[in-house]
Write an enzyme that holds these catalytic residues in place. Structure first.
Site, PDB file in Angstrom:
ATOM      1  N   ASN A  12       0.883  -1.171   0.000  1.00  0.00           N
ATOM      2  CA  ASN A  12       0.000   0.000   0.000  1.00  0.00           C
ATOM      3  C   ASN A  12       0.918   1.218   0.000  1.00  0.00           C
ATOM      4  O   ASN A  12       1.484   1.566   1.029  1.00  0.00           O
ATOM      5  CB  ASN A  12      -0.896  -0.023   1.241  1.00  0.00           C
ATOM      6  CG  ASN A  12      -1.728   1.243   1.358  1.00  0.00           C
ATOM      7  OD1 ASN A  12      -1.773   2.065   0.446  1.00  0.00           O
ATOM      8  ND2 ASN A  12      -2.406   1.391   2.500  1.00  0.00           N
ATOM      9  N   LYS A  25       0.167   4.198  -0.264  1.00  0.00           N
ATOM     10  CA  LYS A  25      -0.470   5.400   0.333  1.00  0.00           C
ATOM     11  C   LYS A  25      -0.203   6.602  -0.573  1.00  0.00           C
ATOM     12  O   LYS A  25      -0.097   6.441  -1.791  1.00  0.00           O
ATOM     13  CB  LYS A  25       0.011   5.594   1.773  1.00  0.00           C
ATOM     14  CG  LYS A  25      -0.163   4.301   2.595  1.00  0.00           C
ATOM     15  CD  LYS A  25       0.004   4.476   4.070  1.00  0.00           C
ATOM     16  CE  LYS A  25      -0.193   3.128   4.764  1.00  0.00           C
ATOM     17  NZ  LYS A  25      -0.106   3.228   6.214  1.00  0.00           N
ATOM     18  N   HIS A  68      -9.441   1.062   4.745  1.00  0.00           N
ATOM     19  CA  HIS A  68      -8.189   1.284   5.467  1.00  0.00           C
ATOM     20  C   HIS A  68      -8.450   2.216   6.658  1.00  0.00           C
ATOM     21  O   HIS A  68      -9.264   3.138   6.573  1.00  0.00           O
ATOM     22  CB  HIS A  68      -7.131   1.882   4.537  1.00  0.00           C
ATOM     23  CG  HIS A  68      -5.764   1.845   5.138  1.00  0.00           C
ATOM     24  ND1 HIS A  68      -5.350   2.775   6.071  1.00  0.00           N
ATOM     25  CD2 HIS A  68      -4.748   0.968   4.997  1.00  0.00           C
ATOM     26  CE1 HIS A  68      -4.125   2.458   6.459  1.00  0.00           C
ATOM     27  NE2 HIS A  68      -3.737   1.374   5.824  1.00  0.00           N
ATOM     28  N   GLU A 124      -6.856   4.613   7.743  1.00  0.00           N
ATOM     29  CA  GLU A 124      -6.647   6.043   7.446  1.00  0.00           C
ATOM     30  C   GLU A 124      -7.879   6.644   6.788  1.00  0.00           C
ATOM     31  O   GLU A 124      -8.182   7.831   6.988  1.00  0.00           O
ATOM     32  CB  GLU A 124      -5.382   6.207   6.577  1.00  0.00           C
ATOM     33  CG  GLU A 124      -4.121   5.973   7.427  1.00  0.00           C
ATOM     34  CD  GLU A 124      -2.939   5.390   6.694  1.00  0.00           C
ATOM     35  OE1 GLU A 124      -2.899   5.443   5.458  1.00  0.00           O
ATOM     36  OE2 GLU A 124      -2.035   4.864   7.384  1.00  0.00           O
ATOM     37  N   GLU A 128      -5.120  -4.975  10.452  1.00  0.00           N
ATOM     38  CA  GLU A 128      -4.121  -3.929  10.646  1.00  0.00           C
ATOM     39  C   GLU A 128      -4.405  -3.193  11.949  1.00  0.00           C
ATOM     40  O   GLU A 128      -5.221  -2.263  11.978  1.00  0.00           O
ATOM     41  CB  GLU A 128      -4.175  -2.925   9.487  1.00  0.00           C
ATOM     42  CG  GLU A 128      -3.898  -3.524   8.128  1.00  0.00           C
ATOM     43  CD  GLU A 128      -3.323  -2.495   7.165  1.00  0.00           C
ATOM     44  OE1 GLU A 128      -2.248  -2.767   6.608  1.00  0.00           O
ATOM     45  OE2 GLU A 128      -3.918  -1.418   6.984  1.00  0.00           O
ATOM     46  N   GLY A 165       2.650   2.368  10.694  1.00  0.00           N
ATOM     47  CA  GLY A 165       3.567   3.492  10.538  1.00  0.00           C
ATOM     48  C   GLY A 165       4.275   3.896  11.821  1.00  0.00           C
ATOM     49  O   GLY A 165       4.880   4.959  11.899  1.00  0.00           O
ATOM     50  N   SER A 196       3.655  -2.061  10.204  1.00  0.00           N
ATOM     51  CA  SER A 196       5.106  -2.097  10.421  1.00  0.00           C
ATOM     52  C   SER A 196       5.717  -3.450  10.098  1.00  0.00           C
ATOM     53  O   SER A 196       6.683  -3.873  10.743  1.00  0.00           O
ATOM     54  CB  SER A 196       5.450  -1.658  11.850  1.00  0.00           C
ATOM     55  OG  SER A 196       5.043  -0.315  12.062  1.00  0.00           O
TER      56      SER A 196
HETATM   57  P1  13P Z   1       3.164   0.405   7.567  1.00  0.00           P
HETATM   58  O1  13P Z   1       3.689  -0.886   6.974  1.00  0.00           O
HETATM   59  O2  13P Z   1       3.865   1.611   7.058  1.00  0.00           O
HETATM   60  O3  13P Z   1       3.057   0.337   9.042  1.00  0.00           O
HETATM   61  O4  13P Z   1       1.662   0.545   7.004  1.00  0.00           O
HETATM   62  C1  13P Z   1       0.791  -0.532   7.104  1.00  0.00           C
HETATM   63  C2  13P Z   1      -0.448  -0.188   6.371  1.00  0.00           C
HETATM   64  O5  13P Z   1      -1.200   0.670   6.765  1.00  0.00           O
HETATM   65  C3  13P Z   1      -0.719  -0.910   5.118  1.00  0.00           C
HETATM   66  O6  13P Z   1      -1.994  -0.658   4.648  1.00  0.00           O
END
Ligand code: 13P
Length: 251
Positions: free
Chosen positions: A9, A11, A95, A97, A167, A173, A212
């Site tokens: 992803n 982002k 997601h 976010e 997740e 992150g 992560s």
């Molecule tokens: P990170 O791997 O940067 O923690 O992000 C995970 C994520 O949100 C994947 O959709």
């Protein structure tokens, strides 16, 4: 036997140049990944160049969100049909976010799940609890509510046409990964929740871990019985790291 899926992803990251370099690196190295399917979910504007680079390769691609609408006056939105038209296989749905920054409810996410399927895409459906929820001991209740929203909308058979990504929001992150045991516990819970409706769907559905995940912790996470791959943020922006996670899933 569930095939592992390692999906990136990206982002809201990348430039024309960095994306071109990343795609070239993935293409040249993907032969080292023998077992997992690799996929990248790109910002919409980079999907045409992703399609151009990856067509004919072993890597799939997808979008990061999908509109509930098929077309029309919805400024800024991208439909499932548009993603499909550019060769996407997957669309990330729900997601954290988007749930947090765009106020997406469980019901809206379920509607998007259905819209993605109707467009011929495979939804990668994200669930997970916040740190506060984990500390309150309501992780299972939160994840159950999120999964049930899709089942309530279209039945367990509809859920079974997608991929689930667990997740934990506190691991995204932050560099703070769920331990393999913590992740496995929730993955097993999700699978048992699905099994309450259909054992066949529970046995077949891929449940990815995200938060992560990196080349250093991937093998231990992927070794767990109910962890069928990863949804990778930061580490998917470097070809070598992302490929290393795919290689960690080699049988
Ligand atoms: P990170 O791997 O940067 O923690 O992000 C995970 C994520 O949100 C994947 O959709």
């Amino acid at each position: 036997m569930r095939q592992p899926l390692v999906a990136g992803n990206w982002k809201m990251n990348g430039t024309r140049q960095s994306v071109a370099e990343l795609l070239a690196g993935l293409k040249s190295g993907v032969g080292q990944v023998t077992t997992a399917e690799m996929a990248v979910c790109a910002p919409a504007i980079f999907i045409p160049m992703t399609e151009e680079a990856l067509t004919g390769s072993a890597i799939s691609w997808g979008g990061q969100d999908v509109s509930v609408h098929e077309s029309g006056a919805y400024t800024g939105e991208i439909s499932g049909g548009m993603l499909k038209d550019f060769g996407c296989k997957y669309a990330i749905i729900g997601h954290s976010e988007r749930r947090t920054y765009h106020g997406e409810s469980d019901e809206l996410v379920a509607e998007k799940f259905e819209a993605a399927l109707n467009a011929g895409l495979v939804p990668i459906f994200c669930v997970g609890e916040t740190l506060e929820e984990r500390e309150q001991g309501v992780t299972e209740a939160v994840v159950a509510r999120q999964v049930d929203a899709v089942i309530n909308r279209g039945g367990v058979e509809m859920l079974g046409k997608g991929v689930i990504a667990y997740e934990p929001v506190w691991a995204i992150g932050t560099g703070k990964t769920a331990s393999p045991e913590q992740a496995q516990e929730v993955h097993a819970f999700i699978r048992s929740r699905v099994a309450g409706h259909s054992q066949a769907v529970a046995d077949g559905i891929q449940i990815l871990y995200g938060g992560s995940m990196n080349p250093g912790n991937a093998a231990q996470l992927l070794a767990k019985a109910d962890i069928d791959g990863g949804l990778i943020g930061g580490a998917s922006l470097k070809a070598a790291d992302f490929l290393a996670i795919g290689i960690a899933a080699n049988a």
